[in-house]
Design an enzyme around this catalytic site. Structure first.
Site, PDB file in Angstrom:
ATOM      1  CG  HIS A 146      -4.264  -4.659  11.971  1.00 25.36           C
ATOM      2  ND1 HIS A 146      -3.137  -5.197  11.389  1.00 25.36           N
ATOM      3  CD2 HIS A 146      -3.997  -3.337  12.135  1.00 25.36           C
ATOM      4  CE1 HIS A 146      -2.229  -4.239  11.222  1.00 25.36           C
ATOM      5  NE2 HIS A 146      -2.725  -3.112  11.675  1.00 25.36           N
ATOM      6  CB  CYS A 153      13.949  26.445   0.727  1.00 30.74           C
ATOM      7  SG  CYS A 153      15.241  27.494   1.395  1.00 30.74           S
ATOM      8  NE  ARG A 158      -7.205   0.029  10.779  1.00 33.65           N
ATOM      9  CZ  ARG A 158      -5.939  -0.172  10.396  1.00 33.65           C
ATOM     10  NH1 ARG A 158      -5.098   0.842  10.344  1.00 33.65           N
ATOM     11  NH2 ARG A 158      -5.507  -1.372  10.082  1.00 33.65           N
ATOM     12  CE  LYS A 164      -0.432  -0.355   5.043  1.00 38.10           C
ATOM     13  NZ  LYS A 164      -1.290  -0.895   6.131  1.00 38.10           N
ATOM     14  NE  ARG A 220      -3.170  -8.070   7.772  1.00 39.56           N
ATOM     15  CZ  ARG A 220      -3.728  -8.603   8.873  1.00 39.56           C
ATOM     16  NH1 ARG A 220      -4.358  -9.766   8.810  1.00 39.56           N
ATOM     17  NH2 ARG A 220      -3.667  -7.961  10.028  1.00 39.56           N
ATOM     18  CE1 TYR A 280      12.169  32.553   1.402  1.00 39.37           C
ATOM     19  CE2 TYR A 280      12.316  30.163   1.484  1.00 39.37           C
ATOM     20  CZ  TYR A 280      12.105  31.330   0.771  1.00 39.37           C
ATOM     21  OH  TYR A 280      11.830  31.263  -0.553  1.00 39.37           O
ATOM     22  CG  ASP A 284      11.714  23.986  -4.673  1.00 38.60           C
ATOM     23  OD1 ASP A 284      10.824  23.130  -4.760  1.00 38.60           O
ATOM     24  OD2 ASP A 284      11.503  25.219  -4.733  1.00 38.60           O
TER      25      ASP A 284
END
Ligand SMILES: *Cc1c(COP(=O)(O)O)cnc(C)c1O
Length: 372
Positions: free
Chosen positions: A170, A314, A140, A40, A223, A268, A316
């Site tokens: 689970h 920042c 859940r 997933k 799993r 910044y 990027d």
């Protein structure tokens, strides 16, 4: 999103490590147990399709995903093994479940009744494969009492358009030292199984932590998620049962290097000021890549040396303090091994005050995944 193929920042995924981690578990599983690889969330950020293919090589015989689209992605990539969708799929998509031969989780009676209604309108079908989810204490999804499960099984067995393929639960605390709550959940699941007259092909309870630390309690299918990627499900709480091999590293390169004199500000908000003559390198990775702002103050590796991230990260880019002058193009290792030093996903998670699962899933689509 545009993938940054023309930028030196990338995730490098070791598919051999994934294969080895799966095989380590497969070879110790009790006879007759199967391992379904959990891929997933784009294989926990590692890439679902490549991870799935490596897992098959290691001995996985099926897959788990969270949502319908993830299952379709695997089918379109040519994966033919069983695929179980672990969460709830809206009944309006039942035609897609049948078309792609997917197994789906049943968590409420309403859902099942609506599904049967939908199936009545679909002609010449193969039965819909279902796994009944039992909520033994995760809170859940799933049925909470043995009688509710029994009633659902009876409904499923009296409906030709449904095939009862699995029943599962689970655990919430399989990765913890204290096993009390785990035992309580395990006991509740046993009580559910006890009221059923027969069992389906798959009876499954194990995430990675259960498989590793409660091997007597695995049912007949595991799993297997986080451990396949080489990460300890418990973080540091419990020791690894066998060595897990981390599959992911994150690398980049210096794109600019400069020497700044005392008293110069970085980034910044000017949150860092040089205190002497300092060599500063710029690395082309930022929070848009999933290299989050809370990593300010953390370190990366250049030539095996720890270099602190200085100033705010920042969108990027980010800046690091170098021990000396270095050339543009020098490799920067943000996660993984470099000259005997190592930065782990756990270290990043600790800095971010979270778990490595979240770190892996936070890496954005902008970073290319390179497979070796
Ligand atoms: C995600 C998930 C798993 C895999 O858990 P790991 O801790 O990554 O092994 C197993 N079962 C269910 C129901 C899940 O949602």
């Amino acid at each position: 999103m545009a993938v940054g193929w023309h930028r030196p920042t990338k995730l490098v995924i070791d598919t051999q490590a994934i294969k080895d981690n799966v095989y380590s578990e497969v070879k110790r599983m009790p006879q007759g147990t199967e391992l379904f690889a959990v891929v997933k969330a784009n294989g926990y950020g590692h890439g679902a399709i490549q991870t799935a293919k490596a897992a098959i090589k290691g001995g996985a015989t099926g897959f788990c995903v969270a949502i319908l689209d993830e299952a379709i992605e695997l089918r379109e990539a040519g994966i033919t093994e069983p695929i179980l969708i672990l969460s709830v799929v809206d009944v309006s998509y039942i035609d897609l479940l049948l078309k792609y031969d997917l197994s789906v989780t049943v968590a409420t009676q309403e859902w099942l009744e609506q599904a049967i209604e939908q199936l009545n309108h679909i002609e010449r079908q193969t039965p819909l494969k279902i796994h009944i989810k039992v909520d033994t204490g995760m809170g859940r999804i799933g049925f909470t009492t043995p009688s509710a499960v029994k009633q659902i099984v009876e409904l499923v067995q009296s409906t030709k358009s449904l095939f009862w393929e699995g029943v599962f639960t689970h655990f919430a605390t399989a990765d913890e030292k204290d096993t009390n709550y785990f035992e309580k959940q395990a006991q509740r699941f046993k009580e559910v199984l006890a009221v059923l007259f027969e069992l389906p092909k798959y009876v499954h309870v194990s995430n990675s932590a259960t498989a590793l630390w409660h091997p007597d309690n695995v049912g007949n299918m595991i799993r297997f998620g986080i451990a396949m990627y080489g990460l300890n499900p418990s973080g540091q709480a419990l020791p690894e049962v066998y060595p897990l091999k981390p599959a992911l590293s994150l690398v980049s390169q210096l794109i600019q290097v400069k020497e700044l004199s005392t008293g110069e500000g970085i980034g910044y908000g000017n949150t860092y000021t040089t205190t002497k003559n300092e060599w500063v390198g710029t690395v082309p990775i930022g929070y848009a890549d999933g290299w989050l702002r809370h990593l300010q103050g953390f370190s990366v590796l250049v030539n095996g040396k720890e270099c602190e991230i200085i100033g705010r990260i920042c969108m990027d880019q980010c800046m690091i303090r170098l021990p000396e002058k270095m050339t543009v193009g020098t490799k920067v290792t943000l996660i993984g091994h470099d000259h005997g030093a190592n930065i782990t996903m756990q270290m990043v998670a600790d800095q971010l005050e979270t778990i490595h699962y979240e770190v892996a899933c936070t890496f954005s689509e902008r970073m290319p995944r390179e497979y070796k």
